[in-house]
Write a protein that holds these residues in place. Sequence first.
Motif, PDB file in Angstrom:
ATOM      1  N   ALA A   3      -5.926  -0.469  -6.758  1.00 18.72           N
ATOM      2  CA  ALA A   3      -5.252  -0.160  -5.404  1.00 18.72           C
ATOM      3  C   ALA A   3      -4.769   1.225  -5.307  1.00 18.72           C
ATOM      4  O   ALA A   3      -4.250   1.742  -6.036  1.00 18.72           O
ATOM      5  N   ARG A   6      -0.556   1.126  -1.089  1.00 21.56           N
ATOM      6  CA  ARG A   6       0.622   0.523  -1.887  1.00 21.56           C
ATOM      7  C   ARG A   6       0.004   0.681  -3.024  1.00 21.56           C
ATOM      8  O   ARG A   6      -0.700   0.178  -3.638  1.00 21.56           O
ATOM      9  N   LYS A  71      -1.934  -2.856   2.306  1.00 20.71           N
ATOM     10  CA  LYS A  71      -2.726  -2.735   1.050  1.00 20.71           C
ATOM     11  C   LYS A  71      -3.849  -2.298   0.996  1.00 20.71           C
ATOM     12  O   LYS A  71      -4.659  -3.009   1.621  1.00 20.71           O
TER      13      LYS A  71
END
Length: 322
Positions: A3, A6, A71
């Motif tokens: 990821a 975020r 995100k």
Amino acid sequence: MSAAGRTEPLGPPSSFAKRLLVTGGAGFIASHVIVSLVEDYPNYMIINLDKLDYCASLKNLETISNKQNYKFIQGDICNSHFVKLLFETEKIDIVLHFAAQTHVDLSFVRAFEFTYVNVYGTHVLVSAAHEARVEKFIYVSTDEVYGGSLDKFPAVITRSSNVYGPHQYPEKVIPKFISLLQHNRKCCIHGSGLQTRNFLYATDVVEAFLTVLKKGKPGEIYNIGTNFEMSVLQLAKELIQLIKETSSESEMENWVDYVNDRPTNDMRYPMKSEKIHGLGWRPKVPWKEGIKKTIDWYRENFHNWKNAEKALEPFPVQPPFV
């Protein structure tokens, strides 16, 4: 799964009204959609899934990368285990599926990859979404590749005219011609240049997708079209006039290079869009306004992608560039 944007680890969903998954969100059209969703729907969590292929750029999303309702997750829709885990972890309510191989010239030499991503990848995503019982699945494509019964799965299909504007990788005709001229190179015209295309500005197609998101009925197909039509040759001449500041026909010819045509090249493909007009959507951005914004953006952002210069060749460079 990895990821970015975020940086906190993936965990239980927080208290957002809806959780939207947008695939291919670092690409051209989807990045515009994500920016609009993040800014206009702060009570929705927008999850961007992208494998960051050659035509993707996270710079397209810098304005919203630190927002609390956004995100980014890097991953491949063709990885069935990853996609299944994503739906289980993120508790997705709605899917907007943009991830696809789209460049016509590349499709002739990388046909298997196009089939694999566009058909198999969509199959993987639909299967996971069906199992997760999502509320709505908006499929941005030109083919019905998902299969199954519409009575069991709430799919909506959209088909749009040629979209242009900021964030588009410069392999497509408008950003390619703009970038060639800005680098003092000639526009490469496939064949006669008399093929016509209907062009739709990015923010208009975003509004269309948001309209379908709110009002579109499962099982329906919505054409997102425009009446604005222009030949490839006329497009080149208009861009030459705007960028090179000349209206002389003889001078314009100095900035045009005719090359071999594609193996197949449709002369035109207009669409009727009355169905989405019935939902209240119509294009708003005039050509002169949209093309000026696009020219200005590429003047400053051409290097948002690695090896963008290779996209300016008349035909795809082999082996595939990454």
